[in-house]
Design a protein around this motif. Structure first.
Motif, PDB file in Angstrom:
ATOM      1  N   LEU A 188     -23.156 -13.995  22.382  1.00 48.79           N
ATOM      2  CA  LEU A 188     -23.576 -15.232  21.700  1.00 48.79           C
ATOM      3  C   LEU A 188     -22.385 -16.127  21.344  1.00 48.79           C
ATOM      4  O   LEU A 188     -22.223 -16.567  20.204  1.00 48.79           O
ATOM      5  N   ARG A 189     -21.587 -16.362  22.355  1.00 50.02           N
ATOM      6  CA  ARG A 189     -20.409 -17.217  22.158  1.00 50.02           C
ATOM      7  C   ARG A 189     -20.826 -18.613  21.671  1.00 50.02           C
ATOM      8  O   ARG A 189     -20.131 -19.227  20.881  1.00 50.02           O
ATOM      9  N   CYS A 190     -21.975 -19.099  22.145  1.00 49.16           N
ATOM     10  CA  CYS A 190     -22.449 -20.431  21.707  1.00 49.16           C
ATOM     11  C   CYS A 190     -22.581 -20.458  20.187  1.00 49.16           C
ATOM     12  O   CYS A 190     -22.127 -21.395  19.523  1.00 49.16           O
ATOM     13  N   ALA A 191     -23.195 -19.392  19.638  1.00 50.61           N
ATOM     14  CA  ALA A 191     -23.391 -19.353  18.180  1.00 50.61           C
ATOM     15  C   ALA A 191     -22.055 -19.233  17.463  1.00 50.61           C
ATOM     16  O   ALA A 191     -21.829 -19.873  16.422  1.00 50.61           O
ATOM     17  N   SER A 192     -21.136 -18.424  18.036  1.00 47.96           N
ATOM     18  CA  SER A 192     -19.873 -18.282  17.297  1.00 47.96           C
ATOM     19  C   SER A 192     -19.069 -19.580  17.333  1.00 47.96           C
ATOM     20  O   SER A 192     -18.349 -19.884  16.378  1.00 47.96           O
ATOM     21  N   LEU A 193     -19.230 -20.370  18.413  1.00 44.16           N
ATOM     22  CA  LEU A 193     -18.535 -21.667  18.429  1.00 44.16           C
ATOM     23  C   LEU A 193     -19.138 -22.633  17.406  1.00 44.16           C
ATOM     24  O   LEU A 193     -18.409 -23.374  16.736  1.00 44.16           O
ATOM     25  N   VAL A 194     -20.459 -22.608  17.269  1.00 40.36           N
ATOM     26  CA  VAL A 194     -21.082 -23.468  16.250  1.00 40.36           C
ATOM     27  C   VAL A 194     -20.581 -23.023  14.865  1.00 40.36           C
ATOM     28  O   VAL A 194     -20.213 -23.844  14.018  1.00 40.36           O
ATOM     29  N   VAL A 220     -35.772 -21.385  23.994  1.00 42.79           N
ATOM     30  CA  VAL A 220     -35.971 -20.404  22.917  1.00 42.79           C
ATOM     31  C   VAL A 220     -34.698 -19.585  22.773  1.00 42.79           C
ATOM     32  O   VAL A 220     -34.318 -18.878  23.710  1.00 42.79           O
ATOM     33  N   PRO A 221     -34.033 -19.663  21.625  1.00 37.80           N
ATOM     34  CA  PRO A 221     -32.762 -18.941  21.486  1.00 37.80           C
ATOM     35  C   PRO A 221     -32.965 -17.428  21.452  1.00 37.80           C
ATOM     36  O   PRO A 221     -33.989 -16.953  20.949  1.00 37.80           O
ATOM     37  N   PRO A 222     -32.010 -16.681  21.965  1.00 33.82           N
ATOM     38  CA  PRO A 222     -32.136 -15.223  21.921  1.00 33.82           C
ATOM     39  C   PRO A 222     -31.881 -14.696  20.502  1.00 33.82           C
ATOM     40  O   PRO A 222     -31.304 -15.402  19.666  1.00 33.82           O
ATOM     41  N   PRO A 223     -32.289 -13.447  20.246  1.00 32.19           N
ATOM     42  CA  PRO A 223     -32.071 -12.864  18.912  1.00 32.19           C
ATOM     43  C   PRO A 223     -30.594 -12.944  18.542  1.00 32.19           C
ATOM     44  O   PRO A 223     -29.733 -12.706  19.387  1.00 32.19           O
ATOM     45  N   GLY A 224     -30.347 -13.244  17.290  1.00 30.80           N
ATOM     46  CA  GLY A 224     -28.961 -13.261  16.802  1.00 30.80           C
ATOM     47  C   GLY A 224     -28.393 -14.663  16.694  1.00 30.80           C
ATOM     48  O   GLY A 224     -27.533 -14.920  15.852  1.00 30.80           O
ATOM     49  N   TYR A 225     -28.868 -15.573  17.531  1.00 30.32           N
ATOM     50  CA  TYR A 225     -28.306 -16.931  17.545  1.00 30.32           C
ATOM     51  C   TYR A 225     -28.470 -17.600  16.191  1.00 30.32           C
ATOM     52  O   TYR A 225     -27.498 -18.026  15.556  1.00 30.32           O
ATOM     53  N   TRP A 226     -29.717 -17.652  15.732  1.00 26.80           N
ATOM     54  CA  TRP A 226     -29.947 -18.364  14.464  1.00 26.80           C
ATOM     55  C   TRP A 226     -29.360 -17.628  13.267  1.00 26.80           C
ATOM     56  O   TRP A 226     -28.906 -18.250  12.310  1.00 26.80           O
ATOM     57  N   GLU A 227     -29.361 -16.308  13.340  1.00 24.35           N
ATOM     58  CA  GLU A 227     -28.799 -15.531  12.222  1.00 24.35           C
ATOM     59  C   GLU A 227     -27.347 -15.943  11.995  1.00 24.35           C
ATOM     60  O   GLU A 227     -26.924 -16.224  10.875  1.00 24.35           O
ATOM     61  N   GLN A 228     -26.577 -15.996  13.089  1.00 23.99           N
ATOM     62  CA  GLN A 228     -25.146 -16.342  12.962  1.00 23.99           C
ATOM     63  C   GLN A 228     -24.969 -17.754  12.400  1.00 23.99           C
ATOM     64  O   GLN A 228     -24.134 -17.989  11.538  1.00 23.99           O
ATOM     65  N   ILE A 229     -25.768 -18.682  12.931  1.00 22.23           N
ATOM     66  CA  ILE A 229     -25.556 -20.077  12.539  1.00 22.23           C
ATOM     67  C   ILE A 229     -26.022 -20.320  11.103  1.00 22.23           C
ATOM     68  O   ILE A 229     -25.332 -20.999  10.326  1.00 22.23           O
TER      69      ILE A 229
END
Ligand SMILES: Cc1ncc(COP(=O)(O)O)c(C=O)c1O
Length: 430
Positions: A188-194, A220-229
């Motif tokens: 989930l590099r996308c989420a960590s960059l956000v 639809v984002p995969p699990p973990g994406y929204w949690e990180q952001i």
């Protein structure tokens, strides 16, 4: 093919109507005369299953009798008294309070999606700490076409974008990962960059987001994406502003799509599914934000059509039916059927690159070939036109078709609609 009476009307109106229609209207060239439940009828008497539900507005289908009755009765009594209280307003607010998470207990009423996004931006700007003057948005997000909302939309939606004070983060568009990575090995590099963006930029006041990107093709984002952001936003004092104009009201199988991703927004914009196609929108928010003196001076939430009695009547009837008939549960059941049928399609059609969605909201992505994944808008358009000719209306945007049938459709008709889509795919792609 557009039949005679419709052609005549389209030719007449073309002399005066400004160009710039949606692709759906421009390619479809139909004159719709009537809607009943899931079925539309055009001026020449042809019928269509409406798997676009108006414009994702007709959760109860077209012309639901209880909504018609509520609107007719209200039309006899009173149409507009600015934002003064009317007898049904308290009941509508209570209904919303029962459907939304407890912390979102304060509501302002508006009439369109863009208007409610603007109102959310005003609350954010009014309540932001000094120096926090930038707003985060996500790639592929769509929030409307008024100037403030347009600042958050960094792609071509018919006219030029300007970023204003917004800054952009990565959405989780796995099929076309901008980082050229693959889930789950991407971590989930996308989420960590956000996250990094949010942590590094102390001047960001809010993130405005669609929990599931709608106009961009039901991403639809995969699990973990929204949690990180969301965790990053919380720990950096950045407000979460969910734009659920399209997803809100049960379309994804929960009243808010945010609920499915563990996102607890501070403000939520709602519109499309709430009032059966009548112009109506709600900004739902935490009481402390909505009551903040800087956000709630005289007239702050008022406008000409905001909360007009007809909109309230339509919304109240729609939400009452959704609640009484347990239609959100129904979305989940029908959604499983839709999921099963649609996910079988890519194996049969090479040019159907991706199928994704949740509840009664699906996106189909057309490509020239699987290897290059080059978008194929000509194929999406051809399938859209062919489906219309066969009697199925879906939503078209670029190389993507979206499906969003009404919650009230029965299983045989849902099946019939997917069957018509299959026929269209066979005609165009085989
Ligand atoms: C997520 C989202 N936000 C805002 C809007 C804008 O709504 P309106 O067209 O009512 O201004 C839309 C419209 O499709 C939308 O999908």
């Amino acid at each position: 093919m557009t039949a005679r009476q419709q052609r005549e009307r389209l030719e007449r109106e073309a002399r005066h109507l400004a160009p710039g229609a949606s692709e759906e209207a421009a390619v479809g060239r139909r004159v719709f005369a009537e809607g009943r439940g899931p079925v539309l009828t055009d001026l020449d008497g042809n019928q269509y299953l409406d798997f676009a539900a108006g414009t994702l507005t007709q959760s109860l289908g077209h012309g639901h009798p209880e909504v018609v009755a509520a609107l007719t009765e209200q039309a006899r009594r009173l149409w507009n008294v600015h934002d003064s209280a009317t007898p049904d307003r308290a009941a509508l607010l209570e209904l919303l309070a029962g459907l939304l998470p407890e912390r979102l207990d304060t509501y302002a009423l508006f009439s369109t999606g863009a208007e409610v996004v603007e109102a959310a931006l005003r609350v954010v700007q009014a309540t932001a700490a000094p120096g926090r003057n930038r707003i985060g948005a996500l790639r592929g997000g769509f929030h409307g076409k008024t100037t403030g909302a347009r600042m958050l939309v960094h792609w071509d939606v018919g006219h030029q974008s300007f970023a204003g004070n917004s800054i952009l983060g990565y959405s989780a568009y796995c099929y076309r990962c901008p980082l050229e990575l693959t889930y789950p090995s991407c971590g989930l590099r996308c989420a960590s960059l956000v996250r990094k963006h949010i942590a590094d930029k102390p001047n960001v006041s809010a993130l405005v987001f669609e929990p599931v990107l709608g106009a961009a093709g039901v991403v639809v984002p995969p699990p973990g994406y929204w949690e990180q952001i969301t965790e990053a936003c919380r720990s950096n004092g950045v407000l979460l502003v969910a734009d659920e104009v399209l997803t809100g009201g049960g379309r994804t199988g929960t009243f808010l799509a945010s609920e499915q991703f563990g996102v607890e927004p501070d403000l939520v914009a709602l519109s499309k599914g709430l009032a059966s196609g009548f112009p109506f929108a709600v900004l739902a928010g935490r009481a402390d934000l909505m009551h903040h003196p800087a956000a709630s001076g005289a007239g702050a939430y008022a406008s000409t059509y905001a909360g007009n009695p007809l909109g309230i009547a339509a919304a109240r009837a729609t939400l009452e039916v959704i609640e009484r008939d347990r239609l959100i549960e129904r979305v989940r059941v029908l959604g499983e059927l839709l999921h099963e049928r649609l996910h079988a399609l890519p194996a049969r059609f090479e040019n159907l690159g991706d199928v994704r969605g949740l509840g009664l909201l699906y996106g189909l992505e057309f490509v020239t070939d699987r290897a290059s994944r080059t978008p194929a808008p000509h194929l999406a358009r051809a399938v859209y036109s062919t489906a219309l000719d066969l009697g199925l209306r879906v939503a078209l945007g670029g190389h993507i078709l979206r499906l969003a049938p009404p919650f009230t459709i029965d299983e045989p008709l849902l099946d019939e609609g997917v069957g018509l889509l299959e026929q269209a795919l066979e005609r165009v792609l085989s």
